[in-house]
Design an enzyme around this catalytic site. Structure first.
Site, PDB file in Angstrom:
ATOM      1  N   ILE A   1       0.727  -1.142   0.006  1.00 44.15           N
ATOM      2  CA  ILE A   1      -0.271  -0.024   0.053  1.00 44.15           C
ATOM      3  C   ILE A   1       0.041   1.390  -0.080  1.00 44.15           C
ATOM      4  O   ILE A   1       0.794   2.563  -0.673  1.00 44.15           O
ATOM      5  CB  ILE A   1      -0.807  -0.313   1.646  1.00 44.15           C
TER       6      ILE A   1
ATOM      7  N   SER B   1      12.195   1.002   6.946  1.00 39.80           N
ATOM      8  CA  SER B   1      11.994  -0.489   6.204  1.00 39.80           C
ATOM      9  C   SER B   1      12.951  -1.493   6.330  1.00 39.80           C
ATOM     10  O   SER B   1      13.828  -1.182   5.734  1.00 39.80           O
ATOM     11  CB  SER B   1      10.794  -0.017   4.500  1.00 39.80           C
TER      12      SER B   1
ATOM     13  N   LYS C   1      -5.722   1.953   8.404  1.00 35.52           N
ATOM     14  CA  LYS C   1      -6.722   1.010   8.675  1.00 35.52           C
ATOM     15  C   LYS C   1      -6.077  -0.506   8.099  1.00 35.52           C
ATOM     16  O   LYS C   1      -5.318  -1.256   7.928  1.00 35.52           O
ATOM     17  CB  LYS C   1      -7.966   1.159   7.644  1.00 35.52           C
TER      18      LYS C   1
ATOM     19  N   ASP D   1     -10.119  -7.623   7.323  1.00 32.35           N
ATOM     20  CA  ASP D   1      -9.067  -6.401   6.563  1.00 32.35           C
ATOM     21  C   ASP D   1      -9.807  -5.530   5.281  1.00 32.35           C
ATOM     22  O   ASP D   1      -9.505  -4.329   5.441  1.00 32.35           O
ATOM     23  CB  ASP D   1      -7.330  -7.024   6.530  1.00 32.35           C
TER      24      ASP D   1
HETATM   25  P1  NAP Z   1       2.324  -6.235   3.327  1.00 32.35           P
HETATM   26  O1  NAP Z   1       2.634  -5.159   1.885  1.00 32.35           O
HETATM   27  O2  NAP Z   1       2.387  -7.263   3.246  1.00 32.35           O
HETATM   28  O3  NAP Z   1       2.982  -4.319   4.596  1.00 32.35           O
HETATM   29  C1  NAP Z   1       4.072  -3.923   3.864  1.00 32.35           C
HETATM   30  C2  NAP Z   1       4.817  -3.509   4.929  1.00 32.35           C
HETATM   31  O4  NAP Z   1       4.789  -3.495   6.317  1.00 32.35           O
HETATM   32  C3  NAP Z   1       5.683  -4.770   4.526  1.00 32.35           C
HETATM   33  O5  NAP Z   1       6.953  -4.556   3.369  1.00 32.35           O
HETATM   34  C4  NAP Z   1       6.519  -4.502   5.271  1.00 32.35           C
HETATM   35  O6  NAP Z   1       7.862  -3.803   5.270  1.00 32.35           O
HETATM   36  C5  NAP Z   1       6.423  -4.247   6.766  1.00 32.35           C
HETATM   37  N1  NAP Z   1       6.018  -5.323   7.182  1.00 32.35           N
HETATM   38  C6  NAP Z   1       5.801  -6.178   7.641  1.00 32.35           C
HETATM   39  N2  NAP Z   1       5.836  -6.853   8.598  1.00 32.35           N
HETATM   40  C7  NAP Z   1       6.064  -6.434   9.861  1.00 32.35           C
HETATM   41  C8  NAP Z   1       6.686  -6.714  11.066  1.00 32.35           C
HETATM   42  N3  NAP Z   1       6.180  -7.305  11.874  1.00 32.35           N
HETATM   43  N4  NAP Z   1       8.151  -5.790  11.221  1.00 32.35           N
HETATM   44  C9  NAP Z   1       7.723  -4.719  10.545  1.00 32.35           C
HETATM   45  N5  NAP Z   1       7.899  -4.443   9.686  1.00 32.35           N
HETATM   46  C10 NAP Z   1       7.360  -5.386   9.114  1.00 32.35           C
HETATM   47  O7  NAP Z   1       0.884  -5.114   3.496  1.00 32.35           O
HETATM   48  P2  NAP Z   1       0.183  -3.779   2.949  1.00 32.35           P
HETATM   49  O8  NAP Z   1      -1.011  -3.969   1.703  1.00 32.35           O
HETATM   50  O9  NAP Z   1       1.230  -2.535   2.123  1.00 32.35           O
HETATM   51  O10 NAP Z   1      -0.492  -3.047   3.862  1.00 32.35           O
HETATM   52  C11 NAP Z   1      -0.431  -2.995   4.956  1.00 32.35           C
HETATM   53  C12 NAP Z   1      -1.318  -1.753   6.011  1.00 32.35           C
HETATM   54  O11 NAP Z   1      -2.563  -1.323   5.049  1.00 32.35           O
HETATM   55  C13 NAP Z   1      -2.325  -2.997   6.239  1.00 32.35           C
HETATM   56  O12 NAP Z   1      -3.474  -2.593   7.321  1.00 32.35           O
HETATM   57  C14 NAP Z   1      -3.710  -3.025   5.254  1.00 32.35           C
HETATM   58  O13 NAP Z   1      -4.830  -3.250   5.814  1.00 32.35           O
HETATM   59  C15 NAP Z   1      -3.456  -1.872   4.797  1.00 32.35           C
HETATM   60  N6  NAP Z   1      -3.707  -1.369   3.299  1.00 32.35           N
HETATM   61  C16 NAP Z   1      -3.902  -2.728   2.438  1.00 32.35           C
HETATM   62  C17 NAP Z   1      -4.196  -1.928   1.689  1.00 32.35           C
HETATM   63  C18 NAP Z   1      -3.792  -3.213   0.130  1.00 32.35           C
HETATM   64  O14 NAP Z   1      -4.662  -3.147  -0.959  1.00 32.35           O
HETATM   65  N7  NAP Z   1      -2.998  -4.654   0.317  1.00 32.35           N
HETATM   66  C19 NAP Z   1      -5.506  -1.241   0.416  1.00 32.35           C
HETATM   67  C20 NAP Z   1      -5.599  -0.302   1.779  1.00 32.35           C
HETATM   68  C21 NAP Z   1      -4.432  -0.331   3.272  1.00 32.35           C
HETATM   69  P3  NAP Z   1       9.064  -3.929   5.304  1.00 32.35           P
HETATM   70  O15 NAP Z   1       9.407  -5.963   5.517  1.00 32.35           O
HETATM   71  O16 NAP Z   1      10.168  -3.924   4.896  1.00 32.35           O
HETATM   72  O17 NAP Z   1       9.900  -3.829   6.933  1.00 32.35           O
END
Ligand code: NAP
Length: 306
Positions: A11, A33, A87, A165
């Site tokens: 995101i 990150s 969120k 989610d």
């Molecule tokens: P993601 O790509 O799986 O995770 C985002 C980043 O968080 C990862 O690249 C990682 O970065 C970091 N991360 C993950 N686990 C971690 C941990 N245990 N400790 C520290 N850093 C960690 O997820 P995402 O889809 O972007 O979603 C993140 C948030 O945005 C969620 O709450 C989701 O509900 C919300 N969101 C997502 C979307 C969507 O379409 N995907 C849309 C709207 C909102 P590093 O490994 O590089 O540190």
């Protein structure tokens, strides 16, 4: 204002980085990150070093999954920075209350964002329903988790919220547009035998409002709801980006895809909050999820692999 982004994942790359780059309010000054980077922006592996070395960064925007988010938010607030939360705003309600208390005590802004509330049709729906008595409604939020969350195993781990989610986006719209609050009366949660969180959920609220969430939807995806009130039927389609009232599409400025415009609107709102010294934390969508997890009947279903 200088801003830092934490958690350079899906995101952050898809929405936060472009929204910041295209805004006159913000300059992306740093990222935190473990693996992700943004071209031309200094990256830190831990937030403490970023905060110590960048005193000019006023705002930290957290794009991590909910479970690790609290520690980062707390560190940023304790270092005197304003904080923006993706969120859902946390893994538990209590930890978001703790962040609210901390932000209030320090006079800093905390913004718990709900991007779907910024979808084009939502403000129109809210205005139309204001003062009307709701008699019925239904949400259909069905998408393919493998398509939208490839490799994101955290969604099925404790605190990942499973189908809530995306479902919480629907609840963020519902709680925004309804003229009076509803509460959950009944829920059935389908939990794959190898997962900790539901892959599907059926919810019944007061005022005859129901919801059907499913993360196994292949083919056409559904992010739709309809609400009946005072002899009118209002439909919000495509995640709230299209609004139909009594069969007529009344969407203002209808063009583009559903997420277009939502994140720029979130960042514009954050800029206003910081400038006015205000916070914006509405936990009502997450209360419904928490209630579903408390009240819901669990049904074990076949194992699911991403
Ligand atoms: P993601 O790509 O799986 O995770 C985002 C980043 O968080 C990862 O690249 C990682 O970065 C970091 N991360 C993950 N686990 C971690 C941990 N245990 N400790 C520290 N850093 C960690 O997820 P995402 O889809 O972007 O979603 C993140 C948030 O945005 C969620 O709450 C989701 O509900 C919300 N969101 C997502 C979307 C969507 O379409 N995907 C849309 C709207 C909102 P590093 O490994 O590089 O540190």
């Amino acid at each position: 204002m200088k801003i830092a982004l934490v958690g350079i994942g899906k995101i952050a790359v898809d929405q936060h980085v472009p929204a910041i780059a295209n805004s006159d309010d913000w300059e992306l000054a740093a990222t935190v990150s473990r693996s992700g980077t943004v071209d031309g922006v200094p990256t830190y592996k831990d937030i403490e070093t970023m905060l110590a070395e960048n005193p000019e960064v006023e705002v930290v925007s957290l794009c991590l999954p909910p479970v690790p988010r609290f520690a980062y938010a707390r560190a940023a607030l304790c270092a005197g920075r304003h904080v923006m939360l993706e969120k859902p705003p946390g893994a538990t309600l209590a930890e978001v209350h703790a962040l609210q208390d901390l932000a209030r005590a320090q006079g800093q802004t905390l913004f718990a964002t709900w991007h779907s509330r910024m979808a084009r049709g939502v403000a129109q729906a809210k205005a139309f329903l204001a003062g009307k008595s709701v008699t019925k409604g239904h949400i259909t939020w069905k998408e393919d988790v493998r398509r939208w969350h490839p490799g994101q195993d955290w969604v099925f781990a404790p605190g990942g919220m499973g189908v809530f989610d995306p479902g919480i986006n629907a609840l963020s719209i519902l709680t925004e547009v309804l003229p009076a609050p509803v509460h959950l009366q009944d829920a059935t949660l389908e939990v794959p035998e190898n997962c900790q969180t539901p892959i599907a959920a059926r919810l019944t609220f007061t005022d005859r409002i129901t919801a059907d969430f499913d993360w196994r939807q292949e083919g056409p995806q559904s992010w739709d709801m309809w609400i009946e009130a005072a002899d009118h039927r209002i439909e919000l389609q495509m995640g709230g980006s299209k609004i139909i009232i009594d069969g007529v599409d009344v969407t203002a400025n209808a063009s583009g895809t559903s997420l277009l415009g939502e994140y720029p609107a979130l960042y514009a709102h954050m800029a206003k909050l910081v400038k006015s010294g205000a916070s914006d934390v509405d936990l009502s969508p997450m209360i419904h999820v928490s209630d579903a997890m408390t009240l819901g009947k669990r049904v074990s279903v076949s194992a699911f692999d991403m």
